[in-house]
Design a protein around this motif. Structure first.
Motif, short mmCIF file in Angstrom:
data_model
loop_
_atom_site.label_atom_id
_atom_site.label_comp_id
_atom_site.label_asym_id
_atom_site.label_seq_id
_atom_site.Cartn_x
_atom_site.Cartn_y
_atom_site.Cartn_z
N PRO A 63 0.46 -1.31 0.07
CA PRO A 63 -0.16 0.31 -0.04
C PRO A 63 0.51 0.98 -0.25
O PRO A 63 0.78 1.71 -1.22
CB PRO A 63 -1.29 -0.10 1.17
N LEU A 64 2.27 1.39 1.37
CA LEU A 64 2.62 2.87 0.85
C LEU A 64 3.47 2.93 0.00
O LEU A 64 3.44 3.79 -0.52
CB LEU A 64 3.92 2.47 1.78
N SER A 65 4.25 1.42 -0.88
CA SER A 65 4.41 1.53 -2.04
C SER A 65 3.48 2.63 -3.46
O SER A 65 4.15 2.90 -4.38
CB SER A 65 5.46 0.72 -2.95
N TRP A 66 2.56 2.07 -3.38
CA TRP A 66 1.23 2.31 -4.33
C TRP A 66 1.06 3.79 -4.14
O TRP A 66 0.85 4.54 -4.93
CB TRP A 66 0.53 1.16 -4.35
N LEU A 67 0.57 4.64 -2.85
CA LEU A 67 0.87 5.39 -2.91
C LEU A 67 1.89 6.21 -3.55
O LEU A 67 1.04 7.60 -3.77
CB LEU A 67 -0.23 6.58 -1.63
N ARG A 68 3.01 6.26 -3.28
CA ARG A 68 4.36 6.12 -3.94
C ARG A 68 3.71 6.98 -5.28
O ARG A 68 4.74 8.16 -5.52
CB ARG A 68 5.32 6.32 -2.21
N LEU A 69 4.07 5.73 -5.25
CA LEU A 69 3.75 5.75 -6.94
C LEU A 69 2.74 6.63 -7.41
O LEU A 69 3.18 7.21 -8.84
CB LEU A 69 3.31 4.07 -7.63
N ALA A 70 1.56 5.95 -7.35
CA ALA A 70 0.26 7.05 -7.34
C ALA A 70 0.63 8.32 -7.30
O ALA A 70 0.49 9.31 -8.36
CB ALA A 70 -0.74 6.84 -6.95
N THR A 71 1.88 9.37 -5.98
CA THR A 71 1.49 10.38 -6.96
C THR A 71 3.14 11.12 -7.05
O THR A 71 3.45 12.28 -6.67
CB THR A 71 1.39 10.87 -5.13
N GLY A 72 3.87 10.05 -7.43
CA GLY A 72 5.66 10.09 -8.40
C GLY A 72 6.45 10.44 -7.56
O GLY A 72 7.41 11.26 -8.07
N ARG A 73 6.06 10.18 -6.54
CA ARG A 73 7.04 10.27 -5.59
C ARG A 73 8.12 8.51 -5.01
O ARG A 73 8.99 9.47 -4.57
CB ARG A 73 6.72 10.70 -4.11
N LEU A 74 7.63 8.06 -6.48
CA LEU A 74 8.64 6.56 -6.31
C LEU A 74 8.29 6.50 -7.64
O LEU A 74 7.04 6.37 -7.91
CB LEU A 74 7.49 5.71 -5.81
N THR A 75 9.45 6.16 -8.38
CA THR A 75 9.26 6.20 -9.83
C THR A 75 9.04 4.20 -9.59
O THR A 75 9.14 3.66 -9.98
CB THR A 75 10.70 6.42 -10.73
N TRP A 76 8.35 4.09 -11.38
CA TRP A 76 7.62 2.57 -12.01
C TRP A 76 9.42 1.96 -11.56
O TRP A 76 9.70 0.87 -10.44
CB TRP A 76 7.99 2.27 -12.88
N LEU A 128 2.55 -0.48 -16.00
CA LEU A 128 1.79 0.59 -15.63
C LEU A 128 2.11 2.15 -15.90
O LEU A 128 1.70 3.10 -15.35
CB LEU A 128 0.72 0.17 -14.83
N SER A 129 3.63 2.21 -15.77
CA SER A 129 4.25 3.67 -15.92
C SER A 129 4.12 4.91 -16.70
O SER A 129 3.44 5.89 -16.15
CB SER A 129 6.32 3.52 -15.30
N ALA A 130 3.44 4.43 -17.79
CA ALA A 130 3.07 5.25 -18.52
C ALA A 130 1.39 5.89 -18.06
O ALA A 130 1.52 6.66 -18.31
CB ALA A 130 2.75 4.63 -20.18
N LEU A 131 0.53 5.48 -16.75
CA LEU A 131 -0.48 5.39 -16.61
C LEU A 131 -0.15 5.91 -14.22
O LEU A 131 -1.10 7.11 -14.61
CB LEU A 131 -1.19 4.50 -15.97
N LEU A 132 1.02 6.67 -14.99
CA LEU A 132 1.33 7.23 -13.66
C LEU A 132 1.91 8.07 -13.67
O LEU A 132 2.80 8.22 -14.73
CB LEU A 132 2.01 5.98 -12.59
N PRO A 133 1.88 9.34 -12.30
CA PRO A 133 1.28 9.10 -11.29
C PRO A 133 -0.40 9.67 -11.58
O PRO A 133 -0.26 10.38 -12.95
CB PRO A 133 1.88 10.34 -10.28
N LEU A 134 -1.09 9.58 -10.43
CA LEU A 134 -2.35 9.86 -10.96
C LEU A 134 -3.03 11.36 -9.95
O LEU A 134 -3.60 11.91 -10.95
CB LEU A 134 -3.40 8.84 -10.07
N LEU A 135 -1.67 11.61 -8.81
CA LEU A 135 -2.36 12.69 -8.50
C LEU A 135 -0.45 13.35 -8.99
O LEU A 135 0.13 12.20 -8.64
CB LEU A 135 -2.63 12.60 -6.95
N PRO A 136 -0.75 14.80 -8.24
CA PRO A 136 0.38 15.59 -8.41
C PRO A 136 0.85 15.15 -7.04
O PRO A 136 0.01 15.04 -5.98
CB PRO A 136 0.26 17.25 -8.60
#
Length: 249
Positions: A210-223, A241-249
C-alpha cells in the motif's frame, strides 16, 4: 468484446468519517510534540500545510453553497485524474482547527452535495478524497520526520480507503482485463485493454504494498526505482503501468 462495466465500489460513510477525524487527530497529536526547530524545517512545514488544507477544505466545502441539483456529480473513481488536471490552478493552504474539521465531518449529512475543483460530489465521496489527501500528506510528513526517528501513525481504514480509490482510479482510466494489479491486503483490480483473463494465474500481474502504491500514484516513487528496490513486481508483456502514473501530482 468490450470489458464488462465495473461496478463502483461502495464505502461505509461512518468509517469514512471516523477515518478522517482519526487521521487528522493523529497528525495534530504528533505535531504538538515537535520542537520549534523541527516545525521551522521547510521539509516539515510543506506537508503540514498540505495536511491543514486537505482537512480545512472540508470546512470550506460544507460552508459553501450546495451545488445545484441539476449539476452532474463526478464519479469518485474519476476524481484523481480530474483533480490532477485542476491542480494547475493552485491555491493557498488553509489553517483550520481540528474542532471545526471534526464538526464539519460529523455534522454534514450524506445527502449533502459539495463543490470541488473537479466537479460536484456527494459528501461521502468527498470524504474519500480528503482521506486520500490526508494519507498521502501524512506519509510525506513521515518522510520529512524520518531523520528525527518520528513516525505519525497511518489510520488503517484511511490507508485501505486510499489504496482502493487509487487502484480503482487507474482501472477506470485504463479499463480492461489483461493486467491484474494486486495491493495486498486492500485491493485487487483488473485493468488495461487486451486479452481478458478468466481463470488460473493471470498472464500479467503487478503487485506492490500500500505505501509503495500511494508513492507510485503520486509520483514520489518511480516505476524503475520501485522495481529496483523490490517494492514492486511486474510480470508479463503488458505489466508496465508506468505510462498511467502518477495519478495525482
Amino acid at each position: 468484446m468490450p470489458p464488462a462495466k465495473k461496478r463502483a465500489r461502495r464505502y461505509d460513510s461512518a468509517k469514512l468519517r471516523r477515518a478522517v477525524v482519526t487521521q487528522y487527530g493523529t497528525v495534530r497529536t504528533a505535531v504538538a510534540r515537535l520542537t520549534p526547530e523541527q516545525l521551522a524545517d521547510r521539509t516539515v512545514r510543506e506537508p503540514l500545510a498540505r495536511l491543514h488544507r486537505a482537512a480545512g477544505d472540508i470546512v470550506v466545502a460544507t460552508e459553501a453553497p450546495e451545488p445545484a441539483p441539476g449539476d452532474d456529480l463526478i464519479a469518485l473513481e474519476r476524481w484523481p485524474y480530474a483533480a490532477a488536471r485542476a491542480a494547475a490552478e493552485g491555491g493557498d493552504p488553509l489553517q483550520d482547527t481540528y474542532e471545526a474539521v471534526a464538526e464539519a465531518v460529523t455534522g454534514t449529512p450524506d445527502t449533502r452535495r459539495v463543490g470541488t475543483e473537479a466537479g460536484p460530489m456527494r459528501f461521502p465521496d468527498y470524504l474519500v478524497t480528503r482521506i486520500v489527501a490526508l494519507t498521502v500528506h501524512t506519509d510525506e510528513l513521515n518522510e520529512a520526520l524520518e531523520p528525527a526517528g518520528i513516525t505519525v501513525p497511518l489510520d488503517r481504514e484511511a490507508l485501505a480507503t486510499t489504496t482502493r480509490l487509487l487502484a480503482d482510479a487507474l482501472a477506470t482510466e485504463a479499463p480492461g482485463g489483461s493486467v491484474e494489479l494486486r495491493i495486498p491486503p486492500y485491493a485487487v483490480v483488473q485493468c488495461v485493454e487486451g486479452p481478458r483473463h478468466t481463470r488460473g494465474t493471470p498472464p500479467n500481474v503487478v503487485e506492490t504494498d500500500p505505501l509503495s502504491w500511494l508513492r507510485l500514484a503520486t509520483g514520489r516513487l518511480t516505476w524503475p526505482d520501485a522495481l529496483h528496490s523490490a517494492k514492486l513486481s511486474a510480470s508479463g508483456d503488458r505489466a508496465d503501468l508506468s505510462a498511467l502514473l502518477p495519478l495525482l501530482p
